[in-house]
Structures are given as C-alpha cells and as structure tokens.
Design a protein around this motif. Structure first.
Motif, short mmCIF file in Angstrom:
data_model
loop_
_atom_site.label_atom_id
_atom_site.label_comp_id
_atom_site.label_asym_id
_atom_site.label_seq_id
_atom_site.Cartn_x
_atom_site.Cartn_y
_atom_site.Cartn_z
N GLY A 135 -92.36 15.67 -38.83
CA GLY A 135 -92.43 15.28 -40.25
C GLY A 135 -91.04 15.01 -40.77
O GLY A 135 -90.32 14.14 -40.27
N THR A 136 -90.64 15.78 -41.76
CA THR A 136 -89.29 15.65 -42.31
C THR A 136 -88.39 16.80 -41.88
O THR A 136 -87.25 16.90 -42.33
CB THR A 136 -89.35 15.62 -43.85
N THR A 137 -88.89 17.66 -40.97
CA THR A 137 -88.14 18.83 -40.53
C THR A 137 -87.52 18.56 -39.16
O THR A 137 -88.19 18.07 -38.25
CB THR A 137 -89.06 20.06 -40.45
#
Length: 330
Positions: A135-137
């Motif tokens: 994801g955005t991690t």
C-alpha cells in the motif's frame, strides 16, 4: 541298359571354428574393466552425495532442535515481581575463526562479525533488501538505503561466536512451576567439545537451589545472539536514533533516569528487556565428527556447515504501552 548316376558331392556339415587371439582377449578385458570402473565410480559418487545429503539433513535437524528449544525458553521471559532488579544477560564472545569459506566472493574469508553492521564495507545500494512496499507503507522505512541485518553483504562472511544467553523465568504458583535461570552456551560435555549446553538453575538463591547441565546438540560451531534495543542508548547505522541490534545486554544496566525508550520524553523509565532476540545456531555438516577433522579451524580446510536463524519477539516489551506509544513508529 546302364543307369547313369549323377555325380553329387555332399556338402560337408563341419564348420571351422577359430579361437580368440590374445589381443582380442586383452581388448575385451580392457573394455570390461573400463565399464566396471565407470560403474564403481558412479556408485562411489552417488554414495558420497547420499552421505553429504544425510549429513546436511542431520545438521539442519540439530540446528532446528536447538533454535526451537531456545525460542520456547525466550517466550517465557517476563518480569519477576520478587526481584528488585530484573535478570536478562546476553554476552558476546567472538571467536578467531570461521568456516574458512569465502561466502560473499570478495576474495577473503571470515572477515565480519555477526553484529548487524557492514564491517568489511562491502555493502552497496544494490544490496538493500528492505524496500518492500505494501500500500503506502514501506517495510522498515528507516533502513531503506542503510546496510543492516537482512541485506546482502551484511553479516554474510562471519567469524564464529560462542555467545552466552542467560534468562530468568519467574515462578508460576498457579502452574506449580519454580523459578529458573536458564543459560545457553557452547562447552564441553563428558569429554566432548562443541556441545551446546543448556544449564538450568531451579529455585535460584534458595536453600532448595539445584543446577542441572544437559547437552542439547553436538558439533555446534557457532552460537550467535543479537538483542533489539528499544532504548535511547542504541547504536544504529542510521543517521537518526532508531531501535537496532546489539551484541550484549544486561538488564541491570538499564535504569531510570539514565536511559529511556526511544522517542519518549524525560521521566519515562527504560525497557530492561530487549524487544526481540535474534537467535542463530551453526552446526557442522561434515560426515565425520569435528574432533576427527584435520586442518580446521587452524589451516585452510573449509568446513561444511548448516545455519538456522530466527527472531523472537519478547511480549513483555512489545505489549508494553511504552513500546506502542514511543517506539513502534520509529
């Protein structure tokens, strides 16, 4: 009238047989010997490969037994309400030799210490293995572009160690189990060296104290531990202070107000236990016992080994509210 009989010659049924000459016999013998030699050579190679595979499986099984046992004991670590100062000791003891194998193909052997740092400075950006994105991690964002454990050419061509781990397991009256101090290190047992020993002191400090020492596995060449330090005295390869591995730990050395959790304001007491422990056991994968091997560790003889490593989270730390508030986001 005179009868004329045809002159018929009967063919002879006798055939001429020629005996084998000496040359032909020798040629046949040579061919047979070459064939038998090939069969014997193939059999020997298959037998050696089978023996090597069995030795490797045996070494892996031994390492698995050791790691699983140490992990089970580490999962029992928690605070002991009967103690003023908690007990957890990890002592590094780096040896002067390794497996004599150039594991990272840099032209030299056993030039690193298993400490989580790029000791031989062979790491480069292409070796970074901490860049997975979900994801955005980003996985371990603070260590992207930084040499640390898990990256290629970091702790990959190491000297062996005989580290010592000593932990205290509190008594559990509900389960009827006494307090114990459990210690792991490589030592001598019944005249045999390279034995991973598990020493258990039951009811330490009491009149009923009892000590037992038992061999866990044999032909152990290296025992390595690293502790994940969540306190602000950590030494990290990153520019900013982040939790990182260290080779030694003594719970008695972590006290208020000298240290505190990373990211915590002044006044928050430090963790006396590491947040996690990395366990690595290296076992000889030779077909013969270590005592019968010449040219190792002294000399240039390479040693076949099997290593197994894992990381154990200590719930006494990672479930602490201080870890959730101050350390986890680092």
């Amino acid at each position: 009238m005179r009868q004329i009989r045809p002159n018929i010659r009967r063919a002879s049924t006798h055939s001429t047989r020629r005996a084998l000459s000496l040359v032909e016999l020798l040629v046949a013998l040579v061919i047979a010997l070459v064939f038998m030699g090939s069969v014997v050579t193939a059999f020997v190679q298959i037998s050696r490969a089978t023996d090597d595979a069995e030795a490797q499986i045996r070494a892996h099984t031994r390492a698995r037994i050791a790691v699983d046992t140490i992990v089970r004991d580490l999962r029992k670590v928690r605070k002991d309400a009967t103690l003023g100062t908690q007990y957890f000791q990890l002592t590094s003891n780096t040896l002067t030799y390794g497996d004599n194998v150039d594991n990272d193909d840099d032209g030299s052997t056993d030039e690193e210490t298993l400490d989580g740092f790029d000791d031989d400075l062979s790491w480069n950006a292409a070796d970074d293995d901490h860049h997975a994105v979900i994801g955005t991690t980003t996985e371990r964002e603070a260590f992207v572009g930084v040499p640390d454990v898990g990256d290629f050419n970091v702790d990959e061509d190491v000297v062996f160690s005989n580290d010592m781990l000593s932990i205290r397991v509190p008594a559990d009256p509900g389960m009827g189990s006494p307090a114990q101090i459990i210690t792991y290190e490589i030592g001598n047992f019944d005249g045999m060296d390279h034995v991973l020993l598990r020493e258990v002191v039951t009811n330490p400090g009491q009149l009923t104290e009892e000590t037992t020492v038992a061999p866990l596995i044999f032909d152990v060449v290296s025992l390595d531990f690293l502790a994940w330090n969540p306190n602000d005295d950590v030494v990290s390869p990153t520019a900013a202070p982040h939790p990182y591995w260290q080779e030694n730990w003594d719970a008695a050395n972590y006290f208020f107000p000298a240290q505190r959790p990373i990211g915590a304001p002044f006044g928050v007491p430090p963790f006396v236990f590491p947040a996690a422990v990395r366990v690595q056991v290296t076992v000889s994968a030779e077909r013969i016992p270590l005592e019968d091997i010449g040219g190792w560790p002294l000399g240039s003889r390479e040693l076949l080994t099997e290593s197994l490593a894992t990381v154990v989270d200590l719930e006494v730390v990672i479930k602490d509210v201080r870890y959730e508030l101050f350390v986890r986001e680092m």
